[in-house]
Every structure is written in structure tokens, then in C-alpha cells.
Design a protein around this motif. Sequence first.
Motif, mmCIF file in Angstrom:
data_model
loop_
_atom_site.group_PDB
_atom_site.id
_atom_site.type_symbol
_atom_site.label_atom_id
_atom_site.label_comp_id
_atom_site.label_asym_id
_atom_site.label_seq_id
_atom_site.Cartn_x
_atom_site.Cartn_y
_atom_site.Cartn_z
ATOM 1 N N UNK A 50 0.849 -1.192 0.000
ATOM 2 C CA UNK A 50 0.000 0.000 0.000
ATOM 3 C C UNK A 50 0.886 1.244 0.000
ATOM 4 N N UNK A 51 0.573 2.165 -0.926
ATOM 5 C CA UNK A 51 1.357 3.389 -1.062
ATOM 6 C C UNK A 51 2.357 3.351 -2.200
ATOM 7 N N UNK A 52 2.629 2.162 -2.742
ATOM 8 C CA UNK A 52 3.568 2.055 -3.863
ATOM 9 C C UNK A 52 2.956 2.644 -5.132
ATOM 10 N N UNK A 53 3.804 3.286 -5.928
ATOM 11 C CA UNK A 53 3.378 3.784 -7.234
ATOM 12 C C UNK A 53 3.732 2.744 -8.304
ATOM 13 N N UNK A 54 2.804 2.544 -9.242
ATOM 14 C CA UNK A 54 3.008 1.565 -10.311
ATOM 15 C C UNK A 54 2.632 2.179 -11.646
ATOM 16 N N UNK A 55 3.216 1.639 -12.691
ATOM 17 C CA UNK A 55 2.819 1.983 -14.046
ATOM 18 C C UNK A 55 1.959 0.863 -14.611
ATOM 19 N N UNK A 72 -0.202 -8.134 -14.311
ATOM 20 C CA UNK A 72 0.124 -6.728 -14.530
ATOM 21 C C UNK A 72 -0.977 -5.803 -14.045
ATOM 22 N N UNK A 73 -0.594 -4.588 -13.687
ATOM 23 C CA UNK A 73 -1.553 -3.555 -13.325
ATOM 24 C C UNK A 73 -2.181 -2.976 -14.592
ATOM 25 N N UNK A 74 -3.507 -2.800 -14.622
ATOM 26 C CA UNK A 74 -4.150 -2.232 -15.817
ATOM 27 C C UNK A 74 -3.908 -0.737 -15.984
ATOM 28 N N UNK A 75 -3.628 -0.043 -14.881
ATOM 29 C CA UNK A 75 -3.440 1.407 -14.945
ATOM 30 C C UNK A 75 -2.208 1.804 -14.135
ATOM 31 N N UNK A 76 -1.798 3.054 -14.333
ATOM 32 C CA UNK A 76 -0.717 3.598 -13.515
ATOM 33 C C UNK A 76 -1.333 4.409 -12.380
ATOM 34 N N UNK A 77 -0.686 4.370 -11.235
ATOM 35 C CA UNK A 77 -1.218 5.097 -10.087
ATOM 36 C C UNK A 77 -0.605 4.605 -8.801
ATOM 37 N N UNK A 78 -1.403 4.638 -7.746
ATOM 38 C CA UNK A 78 -0.935 4.274 -6.406
ATOM 39 C C UNK A 78 -1.762 3.103 -5.886
#
Length: 456
Positions: A50-55, A72-78
Motif C-alpha cells: 500500500x502506497x507504492x506507485x506503479x505503471x 500486470x496492473x491495468x493502470x498507472x497510479x498508487x
Amino acid sequence: MASRIKIKKGLDIPLLGKVQETFLGEVKSDVLKICPEDFAGVTPKLSVRVGDEVKAGAALMYDRNHPSVKVASPISGVVTAIDRGAKRRILNITVERKGENEFVDFGIKNALTMKPEEVKEYILDAGLWFLVKQRPYDVVANPEKEPRDIFVTGFSSAPLAPSYDFILKDQDKDVQAGLDALSKLTKGKVYLSISPKTTSKALKNAKNVVVTEFDGPHPAGNVGVQINHLKPINSGETVWTLNVLDVALIGRLFNTGKVDLTRIVALTGSEVEKRGYYKMLIGTPLTELFAPIAKSADINLRYICGDPLTGRKIEKDGVLRAYDSQITVIPEGDDKHELLGWATLSPNKYSAGPTYLSSLLHKIGVKDKFRIDARIKGGPRAMIMSNEYDQVFPMDIYPEFLLKSIIAFDIDKMINLGIFEVAPEDFALCEFVDTSKIEIQRIVRTGLDMLRKEVE
């Protein structure tokens, strides 16, 4: 010209609520949720906190047993939340968008010029390997095992199924790029199954695959049925399976160098007034989509991510699950009380057999579609009726005996009766026509999971 296989056993359930081939817009959300339970066979371990930023394209989790298999993450964010259940089981990973969507750049690739291991590593690194499933066990494929063949189903025959021709419009290059990548992952063949009604040139004229037409009622579109008729699985063999819509997602990666988990999703069901197709990312909350339906309805509704036979029941604030391109809304039926119940002679009731007058009306064309609710209409009985499943089960397998061997967990009989070839979805119609109201799909899933622990 593609060869054709005719499926005679099966059943097309005449449900009201077929989707119209109309694009109705895009459903956007700044908050997306990934549900690890979607990925059968994967023991999730978090790649983020929690709190990590991802692309978009960065790994949110991976398989504890095969760390190279990532999601994979579908979006970039936190990463704003990680919900857990009993025994700290991960339920949801929530990512909130921050600013413009930023993608991890994996580089544009041409699969045909790459080595097989390079193709595999490229898909694994991008976190899209979860789109590849394997039989036996119907789980996310083990990348360390080499498949005998790869099977791709190019259509769905399920109730209220969306049109793949419509969804794949303008995605010809992505489909072919995905098929090219798959052709590098096996020394055997890539089998692509299509419907005689398929009009997509990307499917009909696909290269580097063996194209076969499957004609007949549901479950002709199930990949398990197609495997059984094309090249059955023998003991010790492994095959990989995909849906052609997922193949397009893999092809999109090769053509753009980015992980784009956008799906075209069909909104179907008898309770939906405005049926059509929407664009949305995997993990998008469906509250906005369901709000006008719930507001106009004066009955309890069942929201299903997937088709009515194999889909997952969700709440009004549920999200689009990882493998689904169909959302269905039908009556729940729990607020309805009828005189004589199931024994009523109403022509509006549907039965696969001659129980109701509607069966005759449907055959002669008087009654075309039925508004069917989610009620079981009867209590569970501790018996398996003979010859019911065989009428709708087109595989060269004895479903009654296989089911009994799973319940008894007789490993030798399960294997000899063909459990390595099947998945829960192959028994969905058996469950529908079963007068004993047995949860057959759940039993098969449990049997596959238990067998995998014992054998592997």
C-alpha cells in the motif's frame, strides 16, 4: 478451406436479452481492483505494498510456485488498498489512477523473428501469462512445461454470448500477432476453432494455425469440446488453451510494446433495456453500468460477470473480472411466489425436456425466447439421474461415471474416465438440465484441484 465438425449433442437455451451490435461508449474509473481468485492455480504473493506507485504493465502480484508468472496492473497510479480475507487470503488489490496513464515500455516485437524462449519471457515479463491456461486441471499454464499443442477458441456459444466478430473489429493485426506468438511456443500445432457464422477475416484467414469450423449447439464453442474432437489429451500430455479475445491482448503487447488490458464487454440479459457493447479496463467497477438498471427494476436482480451458465455472481459494486467479456443481468426470482410453483403449466416457463407446454411451443416456433430467473426450482437430491447428462454432453466421456468418481475421489477412475480433458465449464449444461440440482461445476473444480495436489 477450413474443415468442419458438426456437434449434435448440446442445448441452446433460448434466453431473452441477446446483446445488440451497438457500441454504447466507454466506462472509466480512477479506481480499479484486481481479484487474485480469478487466476486458478496461482498462489498469489504481492509485488507491491500500500502506497507504492506503479505503471500500467508493472507487476502487482506473482505466483509463489512459479515467480515468473506475474499479473500486470491495468493502470498507472498508487496502490491504495490490499483487502484480505480468512487466513490473510488476498481478496483485492486496489490501484487508484494518478494523472495520465503511464505504461511500462516493453518494446515493439515481431514474434516470428524471435526465439521461442524469447517470446515466452516477453509475455511473462509483461504480466500477461495469466491469459494462457492449461489442461489438465484448467489452471494458469505452467511456463516450465512444454505444451503438446495450443488450442484457441474463436467464438462463444454460451447463452447470450457476445459476437466476437463485433468485438474484434479493427483488431486484425493484434489477433494475428498473438497467433504468431503462440505458434512459437509449441512444437506441435496451434488449433483455431471458429463458427460457420464467423465473418472476421482475421479468424477465417488466420496464418500459422489450423482453422476448424465447429457447427452445432452449445457447448460447441467450449475449448474442451474442441480438444476432444480434434486431438484428445492422453495421460502425461499438456496442452494450452486460450480465448481469441485474450490472444488479441497478447498481440496488442507485441504491436505496441505496452500492456493494454482494455476489453470490449457485452451487456446482456432480460433485465437490461439498453443492451450493447462497452469499452473498459479489467478491474473497472460496474456500479455506473448497473445504476440505471437497478433504478428502473421493481424486482431483485442477479448481476453476473460472464454468461448465465458459468459466470460469477457479483454485487452492484462489483468489478469486471480478468477473463470476462460479457456481463449479464437476470431476475433473481427469490421475491416471486407462484401458485403450484414448478408444477404450474404456464407457457412462460422453460424446460429442456417436455415438462412444460412451452417445450412444444418453442419447437413449433410460437415461443421464441424466455425470461428465465436464477432460481434452482427444487431442492438438492442425493442422486445422479441416468442419461440426463449424455443428451447435452458432446465429449467422448461418460459424465455420470466421471462425476461419481470425483465425488468418491477415486483417482484411478477419474484419470481413466478423462478428467484431464475437462473443465467445470464443460459440465455447465449438465448442471442446467440436472433434476437433482447438484452443483456439478463446483464438484469438478474441487476434484481438479485435489487431483493436482495429489499428482503434481
